[in-house]
Scaffold this motif. Structure first.
Motif, PDB file in Angstrom:
ATOM      1  N   ARG A   1       2.871   9.737  -4.858  1.00 36.86           N
ATOM      2  CA  ARG A   1       2.000  10.905  -4.775  1.00 36.86           C
ATOM      3  C   ARG A   1       2.376  11.781  -3.585  1.00 36.86           C
ATOM      4  O   ARG A   1       2.321  13.007  -3.670  1.00 36.86           O
TER       5      ARG A   1
ATOM      6  N   SER B   1       0.829  -1.207   0.000  1.00 34.45           N
ATOM      7  CA  SER B   1       0.000   0.000   0.000  1.00 34.45           C
ATOM      8  C   SER B   1       0.867   1.262   0.000  1.00 34.45           C
ATOM      9  O   SER B   1       0.582   2.235  -0.695  1.00 34.45           O
TER      10      SER B   1
ATOM     11  N   GLU C   1       2.298   1.967  -3.369  1.00 34.19           N
ATOM     12  CA  GLU C   1       1.357   2.564  -4.303  1.00 34.19           C
ATOM     13  C   GLU C   1       1.212   4.075  -4.100  1.00 34.19           C
ATOM     14  O   GLU C   1       1.074   4.833  -5.045  1.00 34.19           O
ATOM     15  N   ARG C   2       1.243   4.512  -2.834  1.00 35.22           N
ATOM     16  CA  ARG C   2       0.887   5.888  -2.538  1.00 35.22           C
ATOM     17  C   ARG C   2       2.068   6.820  -2.331  1.00 35.22           C
ATOM     18  O   ARG C   2       1.912   8.036  -2.324  1.00 35.22           O
TER      19      ARG C   2
END
Ligand SMILES: Nc1ncnc2c1ncn2[C@@H]1O[C@H](COP(=O)(O)OP(=O)(O)O)[C@@H](O)[C@H]1O
Ligand SMILES: [Mg+2]
Lengths: 410, 233
Positions: free
Chosen positions: A255, A248, A251-252
């Motif tokens: 950003r 997780s 993935e983030r």
């Protein structure tokens, strides 16, 4: 004229033969090997070599894997690296200055530490080395918690600590120290970074999770700012995260690092490379196992050859045993057991040899010695099987021999 | 008591492909308890006859009965069992396993009888005792003289208490004195009740035996007949 000598095996009219005890079969079969020890050793050797090769392959690769597992366990698979990728036009992107701080505020992140490559700054052993021969060692400005975050170990001296951080002191990566010819640290050990002498306070072991730092000279950020005008522009941010949330975070995190241009952030998990090495081992193993198999096949042919000769030479013994009351089955079993024992002997020697090779190699490399039990048991079982196949035809030949053959001749 | 004959040949022929008649039209009866010599020149069929007696071979013509069993009708298992329990062989070349102590060579005489390892050894020591080799039990064949080797082979042949003992030129490889000792041993075993058939071409040795069967070109040409014995009682 009727052929008198072909008889059915198995029960028929008349007295029944006694069943031979298992131990007697084993003793009788293996006993044949004692008469010609040299030949036994030579023909078992082929099997031994084949088995030793296969056991060593299995042993070395599982020891290597055990070492890798140990290392992965020590290093953890929960390190994520964030670095600038390339922009839309293929040029080099940069990470915003606040990237480290923003990543650090993600709840899953346990620690975060960035390094900044001081481009154009060369590292030398002394000012006598011409500037072209810097060996490609990169100078990095690093955060205090770096070594803990990437779990790099210090081989010599110490890491950068508050006492040395603000002075011109440096910690060298393993490869960098090797290139600079530094294998011990004295108060006089210095390297030239740019135009400034730095005292070497430590040398690292190879950093498996940050191999880019092996060929690096690490200096404290404040010194870097003062001497080289470093701007805090991260070339890599190392992020240690909750082991359960790695996917997780991965993935983030892009950003978070660069909210405006998340596509210009490169995120990777360096432990993936270690895990990939386990898979890479397997293909080579397949090849080596195949070679061992060929050696084993040749060994099996050797056993068959030895048994054929043995049966020819021992026609007198076969005749005698038939006279003593051995059935065809008894004779067949005797030679079959002999072939299996011969082959298993080679197998046993091969397992010992292969285990010794495994232990020797692993100790040499500083690995744990790991040989799965099934390799030894499997090897012996396989050789027994090879012996049975190799001995089948000779055993049938022996059983088919007429009892009277060779009894009268000298 | 009229026991079944040890062996009975009825019109027995043993022919080989190519017209070789190793034995031809042989009628012969050997009663239990007899001791017979088989005489004849080389190639006359003596060994063939002995192999048939010992069920190692089967006739191509006629019938051979050994202790009442029709040899031609028995399976390999049946014949093997008969040999294991009832028949002992002695050969000219001893056929001892090299490098194996005498006692283990003798014990192998019981290997196919179902006797356990300890029993085999115990009885082997007793058999060696019987042939006068108590002190040679742990010698290997190459440490023994020819006569001693043949006595080890005899011990192996009788360790299973066979009813029929067959010897193919047992003295052929021995000097006169050892040969005489071996024949004497066979005679003693016969007195203990074992039926003994021994091939020899030593006429002097044969002359001392109760019965002589002479073979020539595959045929029995002379038979001194069954010596009258206890049947008269
Ligand atoms: N396996 C065989 N094949 C062909 N001929 C054989 C075979 N065995 C024996 N003979 C022949 O049978 C004859 C009798 O042989 P054998 O019984 O050994 O004689 P002896 O023992 O009296 O010397 C000989 O002519 C021999 O060549
Ligand atoms: Mg002969």
């Amino acid at each position: 004229m009727r052929a008198p000598l072909r008889r059915r095996g198995g029960p028929g009219p008349g007295p029944r033969p006694a069943r031979m005890a298992f131990g007697d079969r084993l003793r009788t079969g293996a006993g044949g090997l004692r008469a010609r020890p040299t030949r036994v050793v030579l023909s078992a050797l082929g099997i031994a070599i084949g088995i030793a090769a296969m056991v060593a392959v299995v042993g070395v690769s599982s020891s290597g894997r055990a070492e890798l597992d140990e290392r992965i366990g020590r290093l953890g698979t929960n390190l994520v690296t964030v670095s600038p990728g390339s922009d839309l036009f293929g040029g080099e992107a940069t990470l915003p200055e606040e990237a480290q701080g923003r990543i650090g505020r993600m709840p899953e992140v346990e620690s975060v530490s960035q390094v900044e490559l001081l481009s154009g700054t060369n590292v030398y052993r002394s000012d006598l080395v011409p500037s072209g021969e810097s060996g490609g060692i990169g100078a990095y400005a690093v955060d205090p918690g770096l070594l803990e975050t990437i779990r790099a170990e210090v081989r010599l001296g110490s890491g950068l600590n508050p006492a040395t951080r603000d002075h011109p002191s440096v910690v060298l990566g393993a490869a960098a120290a090797e290139r600079l010819g530094i294998d011990r640290i004295t108060p006089d050990t210095v390297v030239l970074i740019g135009d400034t002498y730095f005292s070497v306070v430590g040398v690292l072991e190879r950093a498996d999770l940050a191999p880019e730092l092996d060929n690096a000279a690490l200096i404290g950020r404040s010194v870097a700012e003062r001497v080289f005008g470093a701007e805090g522009e991260a070339s890599t941010v190392y992020v240690r995260v909750d082991p359960e949330k790695v996917a997780s975070v991965r993935e983030r995190v892009g950003r978070n690092a660069n909210p405006e241009r998340p596509n210009e952030v490169e995120v990777s998990r360096p432990s993936d490379a270690l895990e990939a090495r386990r898979a890479a081992d397997q293909t080579l193993n397949g090849l080596l196992l195949g070679l061992g198999g060929v050696a084993l096949l040749v060994g099996g042919v050797g056993v068959a050859n030895t048994m054929v000769i043995s049966v020819l030479e021992r026609r007198g013994e076969i005749g005698l045993r038939r006279a003593l009351g051995a059935t065809r089955r008894d004779v067949r079993t005797q030679f079959l057991v002999e072939a299996m024992a011969l082959s298993a002997l080679g197998g046993l020697a091969g397992v010992l040899l292969g285990a010794a090779a495994t232990a020797g190699y692993a100790l040499l490399r500083g690995w744990p010695v790991a040989l799965p039990w099934w390799a030894g048991v499997g090897a012996v079982c396989v050789t027994v099987l090879i012996g049975a196949v190799a001995g089948l035809w000779p055993a049938l030949r022996a059983a088919a021999q007429q009892p009277t053959e060779a009894l009268g001749s000298a | 008591m009229s026991a079944v004959p040890a062996a009975e040949f009825t019109a027995v022929g043993r022919h080989y492909p190519g017209g070789v008649r190793a034995l031809d039209a042989v009628d012969l009866r050997i009663d239990q308890g007899e001791m017979a010599a088989i005489l004849g020149p080389s190639g006359s069929g003596k060994s063939t006859l002995l192999h048939l007696l010992g069920t190692l071979d089967a006739p191509t013509e006629g019938t051979v009965r050994v202790f009442g069993h029709d040899v031609g009708a028995l399976s390999d298992d049946g014949l093997s069992a008969l040999r294991a329990r009832s028949i002992g062989f002695v050969f000219q070349q001893f056929h001892l396993a090299p490098n194996v102590p005498a006692v283990d060579n003798v014990a192998d005489g019981l290997l196919y009888t179902g006797a356990g390892f300890r029993t085999r050894r115990r009885r082997a020591l007793r058999a060696l005792d019987r042939v006068g080799l108590t002190d040679r039990a742990h010698h290997r064949p190459h440490e023994l003289s020819g006569g001693q080797r043949q006595r080890v082979a005899i011990a192996r042949a009788v360790v299973g208490s066979p009813r029929l003992l067959l010897a193919d030129e047992p003295t052929g490889a021995l000097d006169t004195a050892s040969g005489a000792a071996v024949m004497e041993l066979l005679g003693e075993l016969n007195l203990e009740g074992v039926t003994v058939v021994v091939i020899t071409h030593d006429r002097e040795l044969a002359a001392r035996l109760p019965r002589r069967v002479e073979v020539r070109d595959g045929r029995v040409v002379a038979d001194s007949g069954v010596a009258p014995r206890e049947e008269a009682v």
